[in-house]
Design a protein around this motif. Sequence first.
Motif, PDB file in Angstrom:
ATOM      1  N   ASP A   1       0.783  -1.165  -0.103  1.00 16.78           N
ATOM      2  CA  ASP A   1       0.129  -0.048  -0.159  1.00 16.78           C
ATOM      3  C   ASP A   1       0.897   1.221   0.138  1.00 16.78           C
ATOM      4  OD1 ASP A   1      -1.497  -1.967   1.012  1.00 16.78           O
ATOM      5  OD2 ASP A   1      -2.934  -0.430   2.025  1.00 16.78           O
ATOM      6  N   LEU A   2       1.762   1.150   0.867  1.00 18.28           N
ATOM      7  CA  LEU A   2       2.859   2.518   1.040  1.00 18.28           C
ATOM      8  C   LEU A   2       3.205   3.297  -0.314  1.00 18.28           C
ATOM      9  CD1 LEU A   2       4.127   4.360   3.070  1.00 18.28           C
ATOM     10  CD2 LEU A   2       6.058   2.795   2.696  1.00 18.28           C
ATOM     11  N   PHE A   3       3.534   2.343  -1.304  1.00 20.49           N
ATOM     12  CA  PHE A   3       4.035   2.846  -2.560  1.00 20.49           C
ATOM     13  C   PHE A   3       2.879   3.396  -3.378  1.00 20.49           C
ATOM     14  CE2 PHE A   3       7.228  -0.040  -0.778  1.00 20.49           C
ATOM     15  CZ  PHE A   3       8.338   0.908  -0.671  1.00 20.49           C
ATOM     16  N   VAL A   4       1.757   2.590  -3.207  1.00 24.02           N
ATOM     17  CA  VAL A   4       0.334   3.051  -3.984  1.00 24.02           C
ATOM     18  C   VAL A   4      -0.011   4.468  -3.292  1.00 24.02           C
ATOM     19  CG1 VAL A   4      -1.744   2.580  -4.734  1.00 24.02           C
ATOM     20  CG2 VAL A   4      -0.317   0.887  -4.572  1.00 24.02           C
ATOM     21  N   LYS A   5       0.356   4.680  -2.077  1.00 22.75           N
ATOM     22  CA  LYS A   5      -0.086   5.772  -1.402  1.00 22.75           C
ATOM     23  C   LYS A   5       1.066   6.879  -1.935  1.00 22.75           C
ATOM     24  CE  LYS A   5      -2.481   4.368   2.667  1.00 22.75           C
ATOM     25  NZ  LYS A   5      -2.569   4.395   4.320  1.00 22.75           N
ATOM     26  N   LEU A   6       2.203   6.463  -2.046  1.00 22.23           N
ATOM     27  CA  LEU A   6       3.086   7.576  -2.546  1.00 22.23           C
ATOM     28  C   LEU A   6       2.586   8.058  -4.062  1.00 22.23           C
ATOM     29  CD1 LEU A   6       6.611   6.244  -1.493  1.00 22.23           C
ATOM     30  CD2 LEU A   6       5.407   8.378  -0.989  1.00 22.23           C
ATOM     31  N   TYR A   7       1.973   7.100  -4.809  1.00 23.28           N
ATOM     32  CA  TYR A   7       1.598   7.790  -6.099  1.00 23.28           C
ATOM     33  C   TYR A   7       0.688   8.709  -6.002  1.00 23.28           C
ATOM     34  CZ  TYR A   7       4.319   4.315  -9.246  1.00 23.28           C
ATOM     35  OH  TYR A   7       4.911   3.757 -10.196  1.00 23.28           O
ATOM     36  N   ASN A   8       0.109   8.853  -4.782  1.00 21.95           N
ATOM     37  CA  ASN A   8      -1.164   9.736  -4.329  1.00 21.95           C
ATOM     38  C   ASN A   8      -0.498  11.074  -3.715  1.00 21.95           C
ATOM     39  OD1 ASN A   8      -4.071   8.613  -5.283  1.00 21.95           O
ATOM     40  ND2 ASN A   8      -2.736   7.060  -4.715  1.00 21.95           N
ATOM     41  N   LEU A   9       0.589  11.219  -3.826  1.00 17.63           N
ATOM     42  CA  LEU A   9       1.430  12.111  -3.191  1.00 17.63           C
ATOM     43  C   LEU A   9       0.723  13.719  -3.668  1.00 17.63           C
ATOM     44  CD1 LEU A   9       3.538  12.828  -0.863  1.00 17.63           C
ATOM     45  CD2 LEU A   9       5.129  13.441  -2.354  1.00 17.63           C
ATOM     46  N   SER A  10       0.253  14.479  -2.547  1.00 20.59           N
ATOM     47  CA  SER A  10      -0.175  15.778  -3.065  1.00 20.59           C
ATOM     48  C   SER A  10       0.055  16.668  -1.728  1.00 20.59           C
ATOM     49  CB  SER A  10      -1.811  15.623  -3.280  1.00 20.59           C
ATOM     50  OG  SER A  10      -2.431  15.809  -2.140  1.00 20.59           O
TER      51      SER A  10
ATOM     52  N   SER B   1       4.136  10.852   8.495  1.00 17.16           N
ATOM     53  CA  SER B   1       3.815  10.076   9.583  1.00 17.16           C
ATOM     54  C   SER B   1       3.788   8.553   9.416  1.00 17.16           C
ATOM     55  CB  SER B   1       2.511  10.394  10.329  1.00 17.16           C
ATOM     56  OG  SER B   1       1.596  10.497   9.885  1.00 17.16           O
ATOM     57  N   GLU B   2       3.219   8.093   8.139  1.00 20.71           N
ATOM     58  CA  GLU B   2       3.269   6.798   7.882  1.00 20.71           C
ATOM     59  C   GLU B   2       4.593   6.328   7.594  1.00 20.71           C
ATOM     60  OE1 GLU B   2       0.037   5.519   6.049  1.00 20.71           O
ATOM     61  OE2 GLU B   2       0.633   3.527   6.199  1.00 20.71           O
ATOM     62  N   LEU B   3       5.219   7.222   7.117  1.00 18.92           N
ATOM     63  CA  LEU B   3       6.727   6.823   6.924  1.00 18.92           C
ATOM     64  C   LEU B   3       7.441   6.576   8.258  1.00 18.92           C
ATOM     65  CD1 LEU B   3       8.421   8.659   3.736  1.00 18.92           C
ATOM     66  CD2 LEU B   3       7.548   6.090   4.367  1.00 18.92           C
ATOM     67  N   GLU B   4       7.249   7.391   9.212  1.00 18.98           N
ATOM     68  CA  GLU B   4       7.848   7.280  10.472  1.00 18.98           C
ATOM     69  C   GLU B   4       7.536   6.104  11.109  1.00 18.98           C
ATOM     70  OE1 GLU B   4       6.783  11.165  11.734  1.00 18.98           O
ATOM     71  OE2 GLU B   4       8.567  12.163  11.284  1.00 18.98           O
ATOM     72  N   ARG B   5       6.125   5.636  11.019  1.00 19.23           N
ATOM     73  CA  ARG B   5       5.836   4.615  11.796  1.00 19.23           C
ATOM     74  C   ARG B   5       6.216   3.273  11.174  1.00 19.23           C
ATOM     75  NH1 ARG B   5       0.271   4.371  10.150  1.00 19.23           N
ATOM     76  NH2 ARG B   5       0.231   6.781  10.256  1.00 19.23           N
ATOM     77  N   ARG B   6       6.297   3.218   9.824  1.00 24.11           N
ATOM     78  CA  ARG B   6       7.059   2.035   9.120  1.00 24.11           C
ATOM     79  C   ARG B   6       8.654   2.035   9.860  1.00 24.11           C
ATOM     80  NH1 ARG B   6       5.464  -0.476   4.313  1.00 24.11           N
ATOM     81  NH2 ARG B   6       3.259  -0.406   4.374  1.00 24.11           N
ATOM     82  N   ARG B   7       9.147   3.239   9.694  1.00 23.99           N
ATOM     83  CA  ARG B   7      10.819   3.285  10.261  1.00 23.99           C
ATOM     84  C   ARG B   7      10.804   2.733  11.345  1.00 23.99           C
ATOM     85  NH1 ARG B   7      14.783   5.652  11.818  1.00 23.99           N
ATOM     86  NH2 ARG B   7      16.663   6.265  10.429  1.00 23.99           N
TER      87      ARG B   7
ATOM     88  N   PHE C   1       4.421  -2.359  -7.805  1.00 22.94           N
ATOM     89  CA  PHE C   1       3.987  -2.189  -6.381  1.00 22.94           C
ATOM     90  C   PHE C   1       2.863  -2.936  -6.038  1.00 22.94           C
ATOM     91  CE2 PHE C   1       6.851   1.342  -7.499  1.00 22.94           C
ATOM     92  CZ  PHE C   1       7.828   1.195  -6.909  1.00 22.94           C
ATOM     93  N   TRP C   2       2.012  -3.425  -6.945  1.00 20.22           N
ATOM     94  CA  TRP C   2       0.813  -3.886  -6.670  1.00 20.22           C
ATOM     95  C   TRP C   2       0.404  -4.655  -7.906  1.00 20.22           C
ATOM     96  CZ3 TRP C   2      -1.313  -3.989  -1.787  1.00 20.22           C
ATOM     97  CH2 TRP C   2      -2.314  -4.632  -1.713  1.00 20.22           C
ATOM     98  N   ARG C   3       0.874  -5.903  -8.037  1.00 19.62           N
ATOM     99  CA  ARG C   3       0.619  -6.527  -9.343  1.00 19.62           C
ATOM    100  C   ARG C   3      -0.932  -7.045  -9.315  1.00 19.62           C
ATOM    101  NH1 ARG C   3       1.657 -11.088 -10.726  1.00 19.62           N
ATOM    102  NH2 ARG C   3       1.885 -11.900  -8.812  1.00 19.62           N
ATOM    103  N   ALA C   4      -1.424  -7.082 -10.674  1.00 14.43           N
ATOM    104  CA  ALA C   4      -2.745  -7.315 -10.839  1.00 14.43           C
ATOM    105  C   ALA C   4      -2.815  -8.057 -12.193  1.00 14.43           C
ATOM    106  CB  ALA C   4      -3.591  -6.341 -10.796  1.00 14.43           C
ATOM    107  N   THR C   5      -3.749  -8.982 -12.482  1.00 11.71           N
ATOM    108  CA  THR C   5      -4.163  -9.536 -13.753  1.00 11.71           C
ATOM    109  C   THR C   5      -5.114  -8.827 -14.305  1.00 11.71           C
ATOM    110  OG1 THR C   5      -5.484 -11.124 -12.780  1.00 11.71           O
ATOM    111  CG2 THR C   5      -3.266 -11.805 -13.005  1.00 11.71           C
ATOM    112  N   HIS C   6      -5.440  -8.969 -15.721  1.00 10.75           N
ATOM    113  CA  HIS C   6      -6.393  -8.180 -16.363  1.00 10.75           C
ATOM    114  C   HIS C   6      -7.843  -8.714 -15.739  1.00 10.75           C
ATOM    115  CE1 HIS C   6      -6.898 -11.701 -19.062  1.00 10.75           C
ATOM    116  NE2 HIS C   6      -8.167 -11.105 -19.168  1.00 10.75           N
TER     117      HIS C   6
END
Lengths: 183, 183
Positions: free
Chosen positions: A95-104, A113-119, B32-37
Amino acid sequence: MALQHAIMTALLEDDMSGFELARAFDASLGFFWRATHQQIYQELKKLSQKKLLDSKSVPQVGKPRKILYAITPAGRAAMDKWVYEESRVQEAKDDLFVKLYNLSSDNVPQLISELERRREQVMQRLYLYEKIRRGHYENPETLPIRRKGIYLALDWGTQHGEQFLQWCDGALEMLTSCKDMPT
Amino acid sequence: MALQHAIMTALLEDDMSGFELARAFDASLGFFWRATHQQIYQELKKLSQKKLLDSKSVPQVGKPRKILYAITPAGRAAMDKWVYEESRVQEAKDDLFVKLYNLSSDNVPQLISELERRREQVMQRLYLYEKIRRGHYENPETLPIRRKGIYLALDWGTQHGEQFLQWCDGALEMLTSCKDMPT
DNA sequence: CTTTACATGTAACTCGTTACATGATTAA
DNA sequence: TTAATCATGTAACGAGTTACATGTAAAG
Protein backbone atom coordinates in the motif's frame (compact mmCIF):
# COMPACT_ATOMS: atom_id res chain seq x y z
CA MET A 1 0.43 -23.17 -1.47
CA ALA A 2 3.63 -22.22 0.29
CA LEU A 3 2.08 -22.02 3.74
CA GLN A 4 1.78 -25.78 3.70
CA HIS A 5 5.44 -25.98 2.82
CA ALA A 6 6.39 -23.47 5.48
CA ILE A 7 4.55 -25.59 8.05
CA MET A 8 6.31 -28.73 6.92
CA THR A 9 9.61 -26.88 7.00
CA ALA A 10 9.08 -26.16 10.68
CA LEU A 11 8.03 -29.75 11.33
CA LEU A 12 11.20 -31.09 9.76
CA GLU A 13 13.03 -29.79 12.81
CA ASP A 14 10.57 -30.87 15.48
CA ASP A 15 7.13 -32.33 15.97
CA MET A 16 4.81 -29.52 17.01
CA SER A 17 1.21 -28.67 17.76
CA GLY A 18 -0.71 -25.96 15.95
CA PHE A 19 -0.19 -23.63 18.84
CA GLU A 20 3.55 -24.24 18.94
CA LEU A 21 3.74 -23.78 15.18
CA ALA A 22 2.01 -20.43 15.47
CA ARG A 23 4.65 -19.35 17.98
CA ALA A 24 7.44 -20.68 15.80
CA PHE A 25 6.08 -18.63 12.92
CA ASP A 26 6.04 -15.52 15.06
CA ALA A 27 9.63 -16.13 16.08
CA SER A 28 11.32 -17.02 12.82
CA LEU A 29 9.70 -18.50 9.72
CA GLY A 30 6.96 -15.91 9.85
CA PHE A 31 9.50 -13.24 8.94
CA PHE A 32 9.25 -14.68 5.44
CA TRP A 33 5.77 -16.18 5.41
CA ARG A 34 3.28 -14.75 7.84
CA ALA A 35 0.30 -16.80 9.02
CA THR A 36 -2.43 -16.61 11.63
CA HIS A 37 -3.25 -19.50 13.93
CA GLN A 38 -6.58 -20.02 12.18
CA GLN A 39 -4.90 -20.60 8.88
CA ILE A 40 -2.29 -22.85 10.42
CA TYR A 41 -4.95 -25.07 12.00
CA GLN A 42 -6.76 -25.31 8.69
CA GLU A 43 -3.67 -26.21 6.74
CA LEU A 44 -2.63 -28.77 9.35
CA LYS A 45 -5.94 -30.49 8.84
CA LYS A 46 -5.48 -30.53 5.07
CA LEU A 47 -1.93 -31.84 5.38
CA SER A 48 -3.13 -34.65 7.66
CA GLN A 49 -5.82 -35.58 5.18
CA LYS A 50 -3.20 -35.75 2.46
CA LYS A 51 -1.14 -38.06 4.70
CA LEU A 52 1.79 -35.67 4.60
CA LEU A 53 1.52 -35.29 8.37
CA ASP A 54 0.64 -37.64 11.23
CA SER A 55 -1.24 -36.30 14.21
CA LYS A 56 -1.73 -37.58 17.73
CA SER A 57 -3.43 -36.15 20.76
CA VAL A 58 -1.03 -35.64 23.65
CA PRO A 59 -2.33 -35.10 27.19
CA GLN A 60 -0.32 -32.69 29.30
CA VAL A 61 -0.06 -32.07 33.04
CA GLY A 62 -1.29 -28.63 34.07
CA LYS A 63 -2.24 -27.71 30.48
CA PRO A 64 -4.96 -28.65 27.99
CA ARG A 65 -4.24 -31.57 25.66
CA LYS A 66 -2.52 -30.69 22.43
CA ILE A 67 -2.40 -32.27 18.99
CA LEU A 68 1.13 -33.07 17.94
CA TYR A 69 1.93 -33.17 14.25
CA ALA A 70 4.83 -35.06 12.72
CA ILE A 71 5.94 -35.12 9.12
CA THR A 72 5.55 -38.46 7.32
CA PRO A 73 7.95 -39.97 4.78
CA ALA A 74 5.50 -38.84 2.09
CA GLY A 75 5.69 -35.35 3.59
CA ARG A 76 9.46 -35.36 3.42
CA ALA A 77 9.33 -36.47 -0.18
CA ALA A 78 6.88 -33.68 -1.00
CA MET A 79 9.23 -31.13 0.57
CA ASP A 80 12.24 -32.38 -1.38
CA LYS A 81 10.22 -32.12 -4.55
CA TRP A 82 8.97 -28.64 -3.70
CA VAL A 83 12.43 -27.19 -3.13
CA TYR A 84 13.37 -28.54 -6.51
CA GLU A 85 10.46 -26.81 -8.24
CA GLU A 86 10.78 -23.35 -9.68
CA SER A 87 9.02 -20.87 -7.43
CA ARG A 88 7.00 -18.09 -8.93
CA VAL A 89 8.29 -14.56 -8.71
CA GLN A 90 7.60 -12.75 -5.49
CA GLU A 91 4.48 -10.69 -5.58
CA ALA A 92 4.89 -6.97 -5.08
CA LYS A 93 2.09 -5.75 -2.84
CA ASP A 94 2.53 -2.72 -0.67
CA ASP A 95 0.00 0.00 0.00
CA LEU A 96 2.69 2.44 1.01
CA PHE A 97 3.99 2.85 -2.51
CA VAL A 98 0.54 3.08 -4.01
CA LYS A 99 -0.09 5.87 -1.53
CA LEU A 100 3.11 7.58 -2.65
CA TYR A 101 1.66 7.60 -6.17
CA ASN A 102 -1.07 9.75 -4.63
CA LEU A 103 1.23 12.30 -3.05
CA SER A 104 -0.24 15.80 -3.00
CA SER A 105 0.30 18.95 -0.98
CA ASP A 106 -2.70 17.94 1.15
CA ASN A 107 -1.44 14.56 2.29
CA VAL A 108 2.28 15.16 2.70
CA PRO A 109 2.03 15.27 6.52
CA GLN A 110 0.05 12.04 6.54
CA LEU A 111 2.63 10.26 4.44
CA ILE A 112 5.42 11.59 6.61
CA SER A 113 3.84 10.08 9.70
CA GLU A 114 3.16 6.85 7.84
CA LEU A 115 6.83 6.63 6.93
CA GLU A 116 7.86 7.36 10.49
CA ARG A 117 5.60 4.58 11.70
CA ARG A 118 7.09 2.14 9.22
CA ARG A 119 10.56 3.25 10.15
CA GLU A 120 9.90 2.43 13.78
CA GLN A 121 8.51 -1.00 12.89
CA VAL A 122 11.50 -1.82 10.74
CA MET A 123 13.90 -0.75 13.46
CA GLN A 124 12.20 -3.05 15.94
CA ARG A 125 12.48 -5.87 13.47
CA LEU A 126 16.18 -5.12 13.02
CA TYR A 127 16.78 -5.26 16.78
CA LEU A 128 15.14 -8.66 16.79
CA TYR A 129 17.28 -9.91 13.91
CA GLU A 130 20.38 -8.60 15.63
CA LYS A 131 19.45 -10.45 18.81
CA ILE A 132 18.91 -13.69 16.89
CA ARG A 133 22.15 -13.24 15.03
CA ARG A 134 24.15 -12.70 18.19
CA GLY A 135 22.47 -15.64 19.85
CA HIS A 136 22.78 -18.23 17.11
CA TYR A 137 24.59 -17.06 14.01
CA GLU A 138 27.79 -15.43 15.19
CA ASN A 139 30.04 -17.53 12.95
CA PRO A 140 28.06 -18.36 9.82
CA GLU A 141 30.89 -20.24 8.13
CA THR A 142 30.99 -22.90 10.84
CA LEU A 143 27.24 -23.58 10.86
CA PRO A 144 25.74 -26.86 9.66
CA ILE A 145 24.32 -26.48 6.20
CA ARG A 146 20.65 -26.17 7.17
CA ARG A 147 21.45 -23.37 9.57
CA LYS A 148 23.45 -21.62 6.87
CA GLY A 149 20.26 -21.35 4.85
CA ILE A 150 18.45 -19.76 7.76
CA TYR A 151 21.38 -17.46 8.28
CA LEU A 152 21.17 -16.31 4.67
CA ALA A 153 17.46 -15.62 5.00
CA LEU A 154 17.96 -13.58 8.16
CA ASP A 155 20.86 -11.80 6.51
CA TRP A 156 18.58 -10.78 3.68
CA GLY A 157 16.08 -9.52 6.22
CA THR A 158 18.74 -7.45 7.91
CA GLN A 159 20.08 -5.89 4.75
CA HIS A 160 16.60 -5.29 3.49
CA GLY A 161 15.64 -3.51 6.70
CA GLU A 162 18.76 -1.38 6.65
CA GLN A 163 18.12 -0.43 3.06
CA PHE A 164 14.60 0.59 3.97
CA LEU A 165 15.81 2.82 6.78
CA GLN A 166 18.24 4.49 4.44
CA TRP A 167 15.62 5.07 1.77
CA CYS A 168 13.18 6.24 4.41
CA ASP A 169 15.52 8.94 5.63
CA GLY A 170 15.96 10.30 2.14
CA ALA A 171 12.25 10.14 1.50
CA LEU A 172 11.44 11.94 4.74
CA GLU A 173 13.89 14.65 3.84
CA MET A 174 12.26 15.18 0.48
CA LEU A 175 8.75 15.13 1.91
CA THR A 176 9.69 17.55 4.67
CA SER A 177 11.01 20.03 2.15
CA CYS A 178 7.73 19.65 0.23
CA LYS A 179 5.81 20.53 3.36
CA ASP A 180 7.95 23.56 4.10
CA MET A 181 7.59 25.10 0.68
CA PRO A 182 4.31 23.94 -0.84
CA THR A 183 3.57 24.71 -4.46
CA MET B 1 -8.78 -3.75 -0.79
CA ALA B 2 -5.80 -1.87 -2.15
CA LEU B 3 -6.25 -3.04 -5.74
CA GLN B 4 -9.33 -0.83 -5.95
CA HIS B 5 -7.26 2.05 -4.68
CA ALA B 6 -4.44 1.30 -7.06
CA ILE B 7 -6.94 1.35 -9.93
CA MET B 8 -8.37 4.67 -8.82
CA THR B 9 -4.86 6.02 -8.45
CA ALA B 10 -4.22 5.32 -12.09
CA LEU B 11 -7.56 6.84 -13.06
CA LEU B 12 -6.75 10.07 -11.24
CA GLU B 13 -4.25 10.77 -14.00
CA ASP B 14 -6.34 9.70 -16.96
CA ASP B 15 -9.59 8.02 -17.91
CA MET B 16 -8.80 4.50 -19.03
CA SER B 17 -10.34 1.22 -20.12
CA GLY B 18 -9.67 -2.06 -18.36
CA PHE B 19 -7.25 -3.02 -21.06
CA GLU B 20 -5.34 0.24 -20.78
CA LEU B 21 -5.28 -0.09 -17.01
CA ALA B 22 -3.77 -3.53 -17.29
CA ARG B 23 -1.00 -2.08 -19.43
CA ALA B 24 -0.50 0.83 -17.04
CA PHE B 25 -0.09 -1.67 -14.23
CA ASP B 26 2.51 -3.58 -16.18
CA ALA B 27 4.42 -0.40 -16.84
CA SER B 28 4.44 1.31 -13.48
CA LEU B 29 1.93 0.87 -10.66
CA GLY B 30 2.21 -2.89 -10.93
CA PHE B 31 5.76 -2.68 -9.62
CA PHE B 32 4.10 -2.14 -6.25
CA TRP B 33 0.76 -3.86 -6.68
CA ARG B 34 0.55 -6.56 -9.31
CA ALA B 35 -2.78 -7.47 -10.90
CA THR B 36 -4.07 -9.57 -13.76
CA HIS B 37 -6.55 -8.27 -16.29
CA GLN B 38 -9.25 -10.57 -14.92
CA GLN B 39 -8.99 -9.06 -11.51
CA ILE B 40 -8.89 -5.54 -12.88
CA TYR B 41 -12.11 -6.08 -14.86
CA GLN B 42 -13.81 -7.47 -11.78
CA GLU B 43 -12.76 -4.60 -9.55
CA LEU B 44 -13.77 -2.05 -12.19
CA LYS B 45 -17.25 -3.51 -12.15
CA LYS B 46 -17.42 -3.29 -8.36
CA LEU B 47 -16.15 0.27 -8.36
CA SER B 48 -18.78 1.26 -10.91
CA GLN B 49 -21.49 -0.32 -8.79
CA LYS B 50 -20.27 1.67 -5.82
CA LYS B 51 -20.48 4.83 -7.94
CA LEU B 52 -16.79 5.54 -7.40
CA LEU B 53 -16.27 5.26 -11.14
CA ASP B 54 -18.29 6.23 -14.19
CA SER B 55 -18.14 4.06 -17.28
CA LYS B 56 -19.03 4.66 -20.88
CA SER B 57 -18.66 2.58 -24.00
CA VAL B 58 -16.43 4.22 -26.59
CA PRO B 59 -16.44 3.06 -30.23
CA GLN B 60 -13.08 3.17 -31.97
CA VAL B 61 -11.99 3.12 -35.58
CA GLY B 62 -10.01 0.07 -36.56
CA LYS B 63 -10.34 -1.42 -33.06
CA PRO B 64 -13.05 -3.05 -30.94
CA ARG B 65 -15.09 -0.75 -28.71
CA LYS B 66 -13.71 -0.13 -25.27
CA ILE B 67 -15.25 0.81 -21.92
CA LEU B 68 -13.74 3.98 -20.54
CA TYR B 69 -13.73 4.49 -16.81
CA ALA B 70 -13.49 7.86 -15.10
CA ILE B 71 -13.24 8.59 -11.39
CA THR B 72 -16.25 10.35 -9.85
CA PRO B 73 -16.17 13.03 -7.14
CA ALA B 74 -17.14 10.29 -4.68
CA GLY B 75 -14.19 8.27 -5.94
CA ARG B 76 -11.81 11.17 -5.37
CA ALA B 77 -13.16 11.60 -1.87
CA ALA B 78 -12.67 7.91 -1.17
CA MET B 79 -9.07 8.17 -2.33
CA ASP B 80 -8.32 11.15 -0.12
CA LYS B 81 -9.75 9.28 2.82
CA TRP B 82 -7.79 6.13 2.03
CA VAL B 83 -4.42 7.88 1.93
CA TYR B 84 -5.24 9.32 5.29
CA GLU B 85 -5.95 5.89 6.81
CA GLU B 86 -3.25 3.84 8.44
CA SER B 87 -2.20 1.00 6.17
CA ARG B 88 -1.50 -2.38 7.62
CA VAL B 89 2.05 -3.65 7.75
CA GLN B 90 3.37 -5.15 4.57
CA GLU B 91 2.98 -8.89 4.36
CA ALA B 92 6.16 -10.91 4.11
CA LYS B 93 5.58 -13.72 1.64
CA ASP B 94 8.41 -15.21 -0.30
CA ASP B 95 8.98 -18.87 -1.12
CA LEU B 96 12.65 -18.31 -1.71
CA PHE B 97 13.42 -17.76 1.95
CA VAL B 98 11.23 -20.63 3.07
CA LYS B 99 13.25 -22.76 0.68
CA LEU B 100 16.46 -21.47 2.23
CA TYR B 101 15.18 -22.78 5.57
CA ASN B 102 15.27 -26.17 3.84
CA LEU B 103 18.85 -25.94 2.65
CA SER B 104 20.60 -29.30 2.62
CA SER B 105 23.57 -30.79 0.82
CA ASP B 106 21.14 -32.33 -1.66
CA ASN B 107 19.46 -29.15 -2.82
CA VAL B 108 22.33 -26.66 -2.79
CA PRO B 109 22.67 -26.73 -6.61
CA GLN B 110 18.95 -26.19 -6.99
CA LEU B 111 18.98 -23.17 -4.72
CA ILE B 112 22.00 -21.78 -6.50
CA SER B 113 20.18 -21.86 -9.81
CA GLU B 114 17.07 -20.41 -8.21
CA LEU B 115 19.12 -17.50 -6.91
CA GLU B 116 20.72 -17.00 -10.30
CA ARG B 117 17.29 -16.90 -11.89
CA ARG B 118 16.09 -14.33 -9.39
CA ARG B 119 19.23 -12.32 -9.86
CA GLU B 120 18.57 -12.12 -13.57
CA GLN B 121 14.97 -11.03 -13.04
CA VAL B 122 16.00 -8.33 -10.61
CA MET B 123 18.64 -7.03 -13.00
CA GLN B 124 16.06 -6.74 -15.76
CA ARG B 125 13.81 -4.85 -13.42
CA LEU B 126 16.66 -2.51 -12.53
CA TYR B 127 17.35 -1.79 -16.20
CA LEU B 128 13.71 -0.87 -16.58
CA TYR B 129 13.79 1.42 -13.53
CA GLU B 130 16.92 3.05 -14.85
CA LYS B 131 15.26 3.67 -18.20
CA ILE B 132 12.24 5.24 -16.52
CA ARG B 133 14.41 7.34 -14.28
CA ARG B 134 16.45 8.69 -17.17
CA GLY B 135 13.30 9.37 -19.15
CA HIS B 136 11.21 11.11 -16.54
CA TYR B 137 12.93 11.61 -13.21
CA GLU B 138 16.32 13.08 -13.95
CA ASN B 139 15.89 16.04 -11.59
CA PRO B 140 13.66 14.89 -8.76
CA GLU B 141 13.83 18.18 -6.86
CA THR B 142 12.14 20.08 -9.68
CA LEU B 143 9.25 17.64 -10.16
CA PRO B 144 5.66 18.53 -9.30
CA ILE B 145 4.66 17.01 -6.00
CA ARG B 146 2.70 14.04 -7.33
CA ARG B 147 5.63 12.99 -9.47
CA LYS B 148 7.92 13.27 -6.49
CA GLY B 149 5.89 10.54 -4.81
CA ILE B 150 6.28 8.29 -7.82
CA TYR B 151 9.96 9.11 -7.90
CA LEU B 152 10.31 8.02 -4.28
CA ALA B 153 8.53 4.75 -4.97
CA LEU B 154 10.76 4.01 -7.95
CA ASP B 155 13.78 4.99 -5.92
CA TRP B 156 12.80 2.46 -3.30
CA GLY B 157 12.47 -0.15 -6.02
CA THR B 158 15.93 0.67 -7.31
CA GLN B 159 17.63 0.56 -3.94
CA HIS B 160 15.77 -2.57 -3.04
CA GLY B 161 16.87 -4.27 -6.23
CA GLU B 162 20.48 -3.25 -5.75
CA GLN B 163 20.40 -4.53 -2.19
CA PHE B 164 19.07 -7.83 -3.44
CA LEU B 165 21.86 -8.18 -5.97
CA GLN B 166 24.43 -7.51 -3.30
CA TRP B 167 22.91 -10.03 -0.92
CA CYS B 168 22.56 -12.49 -3.74
CA ASP B 169 26.25 -12.37 -4.56
CA GLY B 170 27.19 -13.09 -0.96
CA ALA B 171 24.65 -15.88 -0.75
CA LEU B 172 25.87 -17.47 -3.98
CA GLU B 173 29.41 -17.38 -2.68
CA MET B 174 28.40 -19.13 0.52
CA LEU B 175 26.32 -21.72 -1.31
CA THR B 176 29.06 -22.40 -3.82
CA SER B 177 31.52 -23.10 -1.03
CA CYS B 178 28.94 -25.49 0.48
CA LYS B 179 28.75 -27.35 -2.79
CA ASP B 180 32.51 -27.61 -3.16
CA MET B 181 33.13 -29.03 0.27
CA PRO B 182 30.04 -30.93 1.36
CA THR B 183 29.82 -32.25 4.91
C1' DC C 1 -5.02 -17.61 -43.92
C1' DT C 2 -2.56 -16.89 -39.95
C1' DT C 3 -0.64 -14.39 -36.39
C1' DT C 4 -0.61 -10.43 -33.39
C1' DA C 5 -2.69 -6.83 -30.87
C1' DC C 6 -6.87 -5.17 -29.03
C1' DA C 7 -10.71 -5.88 -25.90
C1' DT C 8 -13.84 -7.96 -22.33
C1' DG C 9 -15.38 -11.17 -19.73
C1' DT C 10 -17.11 -15.98 -16.59
C1' DA C 11 -16.47 -19.86 -13.47
C1' DA C 12 -14.21 -22.48 -10.30
C1' DC C 13 -11.11 -22.59 -7.02
C1' DT C 14 -7.59 -21.58 -3.48
C1' DC C 15 -5.67 -18.56 -0.23
C1' DG C 16 -6.03 -15.35 3.51
C1' DT C 17 -8.50 -12.41 6.98
C1' DT C 18 -11.83 -11.30 10.50
C1' DA C 19 -15.00 -12.31 13.75
C1' DC C 20 -16.73 -15.46 16.74
C1' DA C 21 -16.70 -19.54 19.96
C1' DT C 22 -15.06 -22.72 23.49
C1' DG C 23 -12.70 -24.43 27.19
C1' DA C 24 -8.65 -25.83 30.63
C1' DT C 25 -5.28 -24.30 34.02
C1' DT C 26 -2.53 -21.16 36.77
C1' DA C 27 -1.39 -17.11 39.31
C1' DA C 28 -2.64 -12.79 41.45
C1' DT D 1 -12.95 -14.10 40.80
C1' DT D 2 -10.42 -12.27 37.33
C1' DA D 3 -6.85 -12.09 34.09
C1' DA D 4 -3.28 -14.50 31.49
C1' DT D 5 -1.57 -18.35 29.03
C1' DC D 6 -2.42 -22.45 26.68
C1' DA D 7 -5.06 -24.78 23.15
C1' DT D 8 -8.24 -25.68 19.14
C1' DG D 9 -11.45 -24.65 16.29
C1' DT D 10 -15.87 -22.69 12.71
C1' DA D 11 -18.12 -19.58 9.52
C1' DA D 12 -18.33 -15.97 6.46
C1' DC D 13 -16.21 -13.25 3.53
C1' DG D 14 -12.89 -11.03 0.53
C1' DA D 15 -8.78 -11.26 -2.38
C1' DG D 16 -6.23 -13.49 -5.89
C1' DT D 17 -5.21 -17.22 -9.42
C1' DT D 18 -6.10 -20.26 -13.27
C1' DA D 19 -8.50 -21.92 -16.89
C1' DC D 20 -11.66 -21.09 -20.18
C1' DA D 21 -14.43 -18.33 -23.60
C1' DT D 22 -15.36 -14.88 -27.17
C1' DG D 23 -14.74 -11.73 -30.61
C1' DT D 24 -12.74 -7.53 -33.82
C1' DA D 25 -9.32 -5.74 -36.73
C1' DA D 26 -4.80 -5.01 -38.79
C1' DA D 27 -0.63 -6.67 -40.79
C1' DG D 28 2.13 -9.98 -43.05
